[in-house]
Design an enzyme around this catalytic site. Sequence first.
Site, PDB file in Angstrom:
ATOM      1  N   ILE A  47       6.325 -32.916   3.287  1.00  8.21           N
ATOM      2  CA  ILE A  47       5.691 -33.672   4.364  1.00  8.21           C
ATOM      3  C   ILE A  47       4.181 -33.455   4.359  1.00  8.21           C
ATOM      4  CG2 ILE A  47       5.932 -31.870   6.134  1.00  8.21           C
ATOM      5  CD1 ILE A  47       6.385 -35.684   6.611  1.00  8.21           C
ATOM      6  N   SER A  71       0.353 -21.250   1.769  1.00 10.96           N
ATOM      7  CA  SER A  71       1.685 -21.604   1.297  1.00 10.96           C
ATOM      8  C   SER A  71       2.151 -20.562   0.298  1.00 10.96           C
ATOM      9  CB  SER A  71       1.672 -22.988   0.634  1.00 10.96           C
ATOM     10  OG  SER A  71       2.954 -23.340   0.142  1.00 10.96           O
ATOM     11  N   ARG A  72       3.455 -20.378   0.212  1.00  6.78           N
ATOM     12  CA  ARG A  72       3.984 -19.438  -0.782  1.00  6.78           C
ATOM     13  C   ARG A  72       3.759 -19.951  -2.198  1.00  6.78           C
ATOM     14  NH1 ARG A  72      10.058 -18.714   1.246  1.00  6.78           N
ATOM     15  NH2 ARG A  72       9.754 -20.976   1.420  1.00  6.78           N
ATOM     16  N   LYS A  96       6.463 -31.963  13.935  1.00  5.15           N
ATOM     17  CA  LYS A  96       7.696 -32.076  14.704  1.00  5.15           C
ATOM     18  C   LYS A  96       8.896 -31.554  13.899  1.00  5.15           C
ATOM     19  CE  LYS A  96       9.864 -35.133  12.248  1.00  5.15           C
ATOM     20  NZ  LYS A  96      11.232 -34.940  11.755  1.00  5.15           N
ATOM     21  N   ASP A 130      16.564 -33.256  12.937  1.00  5.02           N
ATOM     22  CA  ASP A 130      15.196 -33.191  12.420  1.00  5.02           C
ATOM     23  C   ASP A 130      14.626 -34.609  12.315  1.00  5.02           C
ATOM     24  OD1 ASP A 130      13.036 -31.479  10.796  1.00  5.02           O
ATOM     25  OD2 ASP A 130      13.405 -33.335   9.724  1.00  5.02           O
TER      26      ASP A 130
END
Length: 302
Positions: free
Chosen positions: A12, A34-35, A88, A166
Site C-alpha cells: 500500500i 521498514s524491515r 486505515k 480490512d
Amino acid sequence: MTPICLVGIGKIAVDQHVPAIAGSADWELAATVSRAGHVAGVQAYTDFDQMLAERPDIPVVSLCLPPVPRYDYAAKAIAAGRHVMLEKPPGATLAEVYALADMAQAAGVTLYTTWHSRMAEGVDPAKSWLADKQITAAHINWKEDVRRWHPGQDWVFEPGGMGVFDPGSNALSIITEILPMPIHLRNATLSFPANRDTPIAAQMQWTENVTGDFDWRQEGPQSWDITVETTVGTLVLHDGGARLVIDGKDAVVGPRAEYPALYDRMAELVAAGRSEVDLSPMLHVADALTLGKRITVDAFDF
C-alpha cells in the site's frame, strides 16, 4: 515543503503513499522505516527509534504498518512531538486509538485517522444528494480477491488483522459518511476459514434496512458497490466510490485520487493545529465481531 517519514514500505505504501507524497506540493519524503522495503533516493532506516533520534527535523510520520504494531509506533512518535497519520484501519482496537487521541491532545500534535475511500470522487456528492432524502434501503456489495490485494500477507488473517474487514472498513467508512441517519448492527454471519483467526466473508444487517455482503474470495472482476434506495430515486456508488450513478445516469466519474486528498487533508490539519479521529467504521467491525454468528468454512492458503 514539510519533511515526512513513511513507516512500513509494503504494497500500500509503494502503490499509494509514495506517489501521493511525490506529487504533493506540501510534503517531501525525507525518510522511510521498514524491515526490508525502501524508496530510491530516500534515507532508509530499519529502526524507528533511530530515525526519531537522528531526524528531529522530520515533524510528521505516516504509519503504513499492519494494525497490530501501529499503536507502539504512534505512541513513540507522539511522545517525540511528531504529528501522526494512520493508515486505515487506524489500530487493532478502539481503545488504543482513543488512547492515542488523548496522547496527541496532551502533546499538542495532530493525529489523523485516515479513511481513504471517503476521499473517492463520488462520496461527497452522494452525501449531499442523500442529505434530505428518505432512505428505504441500502446495500453494500464489497467483494475482492485477497490474493491480488494482499499477496502472501498472513497478518490479515491473524488476530488484529481483521480479515475481510480490512477492505470492508472502506465500505463502512463510506456508508457512515453518506447516510443522513445513524445505523447500528442487528445481526451478522462471519465465515472463518478452518485454519484462520479472522473472517474471510461476512453478511451483515443493520437498522434502517441496511445490509452488507463482504467476501475476500472474489475472482475475476472486483465488486466495490453501495446502493441506496430512497423514496425519490436510487443512488449507486461503484468502483469504491469513484463513480456515482443516480437513477441509472452517471453523475460523477472521477479519477482515483484518494491518497493525494489524504495528504492534502493532513497538511490542513497540521497547519490548523487540529486532529481528526473518526472511529465510526471500526465500531461496526467491533460490533460484528461481538454479535456475529461464527461459521467455519474451507481452509484458506495463499
